[in-house]
Motif scaffolding. Structure first.
Motif, PDB file in Angstrom:
ATOM      1  N   ALA A   1       0.831  -1.207   0.000  1.00  0.00           N
ATOM      2  CA  ALA A   1       0.000   0.000   0.000  1.00  0.00           C
ATOM      3  C   ALA A   1       0.862   1.252   0.000  1.00  0.00           C
ATOM      4  CB  ALA A   1      -0.928  -0.011   1.206  1.00  0.00           C
ATOM      5  N   ALA A   2       1.979   1.212   0.718  1.00  0.00           N
ATOM      6  CA  ALA A   2       2.885   2.357   0.720  1.00  0.00           C
ATOM      7  C   ALA A   2       3.457   2.603  -0.682  1.00  0.00           C
ATOM      8  CB  ALA A   2       4.012   2.127   1.727  1.00  0.00           C
TER       9      ALA A   2
ATOM     10  N   TRP B   1       2.454   6.639   6.611  1.00  0.00           N
ATOM     11  CA  TRP B   1       1.027   6.833   6.341  1.00  0.00           C
ATOM     12  C   TRP B   1       0.297   5.488   6.321  1.00  0.00           C
ATOM     13  CZ3 TRP B   1      -1.554   4.645   2.247  1.00  0.00           C
ATOM     14  CH2 TRP B   1      -2.889   5.012   2.115  1.00  0.00           C
ATOM     15  N   ALA B   2       0.903   4.472   5.701  1.00  0.00           N
ATOM     16  CA  ALA B   2       0.250   3.164   5.611  1.00  0.00           C
ATOM     17  C   ALA B   2       0.079   2.548   6.996  1.00  0.00           C
ATOM     18  CB  ALA B   2       1.075   2.233   4.713  1.00  0.00           C
ATOM     19  N   VAL B   3       1.084   2.703   7.864  1.00  0.00           N
ATOM     20  CA  VAL B   3       1.001   2.121   9.203  1.00  0.00           C
ATOM     21  C   VAL B   3      -0.101   2.789  10.018  1.00  0.00           C
ATOM     22  CG1 VAL B   3       2.223   1.858  11.402  1.00  0.00           C
ATOM     23  CG2 VAL B   3       3.404   1.355   9.256  1.00  0.00           C
ATOM     24  N   VAL B   4      -0.147   4.132  10.019  1.00  0.00           N
ATOM     25  CA  VAL B   4      -1.164   4.809  10.833  1.00  0.00           C
ATOM     26  C   VAL B   4      -2.558   4.623  10.242  1.00  0.00           C
ATOM     27  CG1 VAL B   4       0.472   6.514  11.701  1.00  0.00           C
ATOM     28  CG2 VAL B   4      -0.845   7.013   9.631  1.00  0.00           C
ATOM     29  N   THR B   5      -2.632   4.338   8.951  1.00  0.00           N
ATOM     30  CA  THR B   5      -3.941   4.126   8.327  1.00  0.00           C
ATOM     31  C   THR B   5      -4.464   2.726   8.615  1.00  0.00           C
ATOM     32  OG1 THR B   5      -3.391   5.667   6.543  1.00  0.00           O
ATOM     33  CG2 THR B   5      -5.229   4.174   6.159  1.00  0.00           C
ATOM     34  N   VAL B   6      -3.616   1.718   8.468  1.00  0.00           N
ATOM     35  CA  VAL B   6      -4.074   0.338   8.674  1.00  0.00           C
ATOM     36  C   VAL B   6      -4.404   0.091  10.142  1.00  0.00           C
ATOM     37  CG1 VAL B   6      -1.876  -0.828   9.165  1.00  0.00           C
ATOM     38  CG2 VAL B   6      -3.664  -2.025   7.888  1.00  0.00           C
ATOM     39  N   THR B   7      -3.773   0.836  11.042  1.00  0.00           N
ATOM     40  CA  THR B   7      -4.084   0.689  12.466  1.00  0.00           C
ATOM     41  C   THR B   7      -5.230   1.600  12.890  1.00  0.00           C
ATOM     42  OG1 THR B   7      -2.365   2.324  12.980  1.00  0.00           O
ATOM     43  CG2 THR B   7      -1.746   0.000  13.086  1.00  0.00           C
ATOM     44  N   THR B   8      -5.811   2.320  11.934  1.00  0.00           N
ATOM     45  CA  THR B   8      -6.953   3.231  12.155  1.00  0.00           C
ATOM     46  C   THR B   8      -6.605   4.361  13.119  1.00  0.00           C
ATOM     47  OG1 THR B   8      -7.962   1.981  13.991  1.00  0.00           O
ATOM     48  CG2 THR B   8      -8.563   1.314  11.761  1.00  0.00           C
TER      49      THR B   8
ATOM     50  N   ILE C   1     -10.525  -0.007   5.244  1.00  0.00           N
ATOM     51  CA  ILE C   1     -11.381  -1.196   5.346  1.00  0.00           C
ATOM     52  C   ILE C   1     -10.562  -2.393   5.824  1.00  0.00           C
ATOM     53  CG2 ILE C   1     -12.791  -2.828   4.030  1.00  0.00           C
ATOM     54  CD1 ILE C   1     -13.597  -0.491   2.227  1.00  0.00           C
ATOM     55  N   GLY C   2      -9.343  -2.529   5.274  1.00  0.00           N
ATOM     56  CA  GLY C   2      -8.471  -3.616   5.702  1.00  0.00           C
ATOM     57  C   GLY C   2      -8.085  -3.497   7.169  1.00  0.00           C
ATOM     58  N   GLY C   3      -7.864  -2.262   7.645  1.00  0.00           N
ATOM     59  CA  GLY C   3      -7.515  -2.064   9.044  1.00  0.00           C
ATOM     60  C   GLY C   3      -8.637  -2.451   9.981  1.00  0.00           C
ATOM     61  N   ILE C   4      -9.858  -2.043   9.632  1.00  0.00           N
ATOM     62  CA  ILE C   4     -11.011  -2.413  10.457  1.00  0.00           C
ATOM     63  C   ILE C   4     -11.191  -3.929  10.474  1.00  0.00           C
ATOM     64  CG2 ILE C   4     -13.518  -2.247  10.653  1.00  0.00           C
ATOM     65  CD1 ILE C   4     -13.280   0.579   9.450  1.00  0.00           C
ATOM     66  N   GLY C   5     -11.073  -4.542   9.293  1.00  0.00           N
ATOM     67  CA  GLY C   5     -11.198  -5.999   9.215  1.00  0.00           C
ATOM     68  C   GLY C   5     -10.104  -6.704   9.990  1.00  0.00           C
ATOM     69  N   LEU C   6      -8.870  -6.156   9.923  1.00  0.00           N
ATOM     70  CA  LEU C   6      -7.752  -6.770  10.634  1.00  0.00           C
ATOM     71  C   LEU C   6      -7.968  -6.711  12.144  1.00  0.00           C
ATOM     72  CD1 LEU C   6      -4.892  -7.971  10.609  1.00  0.00           C
ATOM     73  CD2 LEU C   6      -4.010  -5.624  10.630  1.00  0.00           C
ATOM     74  N   ILE C   7      -8.405  -5.555  12.643  1.00  0.00           N
ATOM     75  CA  ILE C   7      -8.645  -5.418  14.080  1.00  0.00           C
ATOM     76  C   ILE C   7      -9.750  -6.373  14.525  1.00  0.00           C
ATOM     77  CG2 ILE C   7      -9.518  -3.846  15.861  1.00  0.00           C
ATOM     78  CD1 ILE C   7      -8.063  -1.598  14.411  1.00  0.00           C
ATOM     79  N   GLY C   8     -10.830  -6.447  13.744  1.00  0.00           N
ATOM     80  CA  GLY C   8     -11.917  -7.362  14.080  1.00  0.00           C
ATOM     81  C   GLY C   8     -11.465  -8.809  14.051  1.00  0.00           C
ATOM     82  N   PHE C   9     -10.620  -9.135  13.068  1.00  0.00           N
ATOM     83  CA  PHE C   9     -10.131 -10.508  12.947  1.00  0.00           C
ATOM     84  C   PHE C   9      -9.254 -10.887  14.128  1.00  0.00           C
ATOM     85  CE2 PHE C   9      -6.928 -13.539  11.361  1.00  0.00           C
ATOM     86  CZ  PHE C   9      -7.763 -14.565  10.957  1.00  0.00           C
ATOM     87  N   VAL C  10      -8.332  -9.982  14.484  1.00  0.00           N
ATOM     88  CA  VAL C  10      -7.433 -10.252  15.610  1.00  0.00           C
ATOM     89  C   VAL C  10      -8.220 -10.339  16.914  1.00  0.00           C
ATOM     90  CG1 VAL C  10      -5.538  -9.314  16.978  1.00  0.00           C
ATOM     91  CG2 VAL C  10      -5.435  -9.220  14.484  1.00  0.00           C
TER      92      VAL C  10
ATOM     93  N   ALA D   1      -6.198   4.457   0.109  1.00  0.00           N
ATOM     94  CA  ALA D   1      -6.525   4.773   1.504  1.00  0.00           C
ATOM     95  C   ALA D   1      -7.822   4.091   1.928  1.00  0.00           C
ATOM     96  CB  ALA D   1      -6.646   6.286   1.675  1.00  0.00           C
ATOM     97  N   LEU D   2      -8.806   4.097   1.048  1.00  0.00           N
ATOM     98  CA  LEU D   2     -10.078   3.434   1.359  1.00  0.00           C
ATOM     99  C   LEU D   2      -9.862   1.940   1.611  1.00  0.00           C
ATOM    100  CD1 LEU D   2     -13.177   3.498   1.558  1.00  0.00           C
ATOM    101  CD2 LEU D   2     -13.261   3.164  -0.924  1.00  0.00           C
TER     102      LEU D   2
END
Length: 267
Positions: A134-135, A159-166, A188-197, A183-184
C-alpha cells in the motif's frame, strides 16, 4: 473416465504454486523499482514496465486456465469474481494499483499454505505485506502531485502504518483519486484486521477456558471413579469379615463343616 475436473484443478494449483509465488515477487520488484528509485535509467524503466505488463498477463492466463479446469465454470466465476475484477480493472489509470492485489492474493495463499494454521504468523505476514505494498501504491500515485504531502517512501510507509491501524494522525494524506482509493482499501483492511485479531483472541481465550474446564471435569471423573473403586473394595472386605464373624461360636471358635461320619475314638 479421466481424472475428475476438481482433481485436475487442485493438481494445477499445486504445481503452479511455487512458479506463481516467484512471479508475484518479481512483479512486486519491477513495480517497486521505478517508484523507490526516481532517477532510474529510462531503459530500465521500460524493462520494468514491460515486465510488469507481461507478468500481469501471465497471471491473467493462469486465471483462465483455472476457469477452464473448473467443473462448474459459472460457480467458479461467481466465487472468484474478485480475481477477475483485479485483472480487468487496472486497465483504467486510477485503478492501476489493483494489479498489486493479484500478487498479494497469490503470496497470501502461499503464506497460508506454509504456516499451516499458525494464525499469528499468517496475520503478521499478511499485515506486513499489505502495508509495504500500500505504501508503494500511494507513493506511486502521490509523488510529484501539486499539494501532495507524500513524497518519499518512508512518508508513505508511515502513512500506511497509521492508516491500517486506524490511528490516522492526518500529517500525511493522499490527494489523488488513486491515492484515496488505496486509503479506502487500507481503512477497510484495518477495520477488518482489528476485528479478525480481536475475534481470534476471544476465540483462543474461550478455547483455553474450555480445555481447562474439560481437564478439570476429566480429573474429577477420574477421582470419582477411583473413590468408587475404593468403596467397592471396602464393601467386599466388610462382606468378607461379616461372613467370617457369622461362622464363629460365642467362645470365639470357628465352626467348620465336615463330611467325616466316623464315630468318635473309643466308642
Amino acid at each position: 473416465m479421466g481424472v475428475p475436473d476438481e482433481e485436475r484443478l487442485n493438481g494445477w494449483e499445486h504445481r503452479t504454486a511455487l512458479p506463481l509465488t516467484i512471479l508475484s515477487v518479481l512483479f512486486l520488484v519491477v513495480y517497486a523499482a521505478p517508484i523507490l528509485e526516481p532517477g532510474l535509467d529510462a531503459d530500465w524503466r521500460r524493462v520494468c514496465a514491460t515486465a510488469n505488463i507481461v507478468i500481469w498477463a501471465l497471471l491473467g492466463v493462469e486465471y483462465v486456465v483455472r476457469l477452464a479446469l473448473a467443473r462448474d465454470r459459472r460457480r467458479f466465476a461467481r466465487t472468484h469474481w474478485f480475481d477477475l475484477a483485479v485483472l480487468l480493472l487496472p486497465i483504467l489509470r486510477p485503478l492501476r494499483a489493483l494489479r498489486l492485489v493479484v500478487a498479494i492474493k497469490i503470496l497470501n495463499r502461499r503464506t497460508e499454505m506454509l504456516t499451516r494454521g499458525r494464525l499469528a504468523v499468517y496475520v503478521a505476514a499478511t499485515t506486513v505485506l499489505l502495508v509495504v505494498v500500500a505504501a508503494l501504491a500511494v507513493l506511486d500515485a502521490e509523488r510529484g502531485v501539486p499539494d501532495g504531502t507524500i513524497a518519499t517512501y518512508p512518508e508513505a510507509l508511515w502513512w500506511a502504518v497509521v492508516t491500517v491501524t486506524t490511528v490516522g494522525y492526518g500529517d500525511y494524506s493522499p490527494v489523488t483519486v488513486e491515492g484515496r482509493l488505496v486509503a479506502l482499501a487500507m481503512m477497510i483492511g484495518g477495520i477488518g484486521l482489528i476485528g479478525f485479531v480481536t475475534g481470534s483472541l476471544a476465540s483462543w481465550i474461550v478455547d483455553r477456558i474450555s480445555v481447562e474446564d474439560r481437564q478439570r471435569d476429566e480429573a474429577g471423573t477420574a477421582d470419582t471413579a477411583a473413590l468408587l473403586g475404593e468403596i467397592r473394595a471396602l464393601r467386599a472386605e466388610v462382606a468378607g469379615l461379616r461372613s467370617e464373624v457369622s461362622t464363629m461360636t460365642p467362645g470365639g471358635l470357628k465352626i467348620t463343616e465336615s463330611n467325616d461320619t466316623r464315630p468318635p475314638h473309643g466308642a
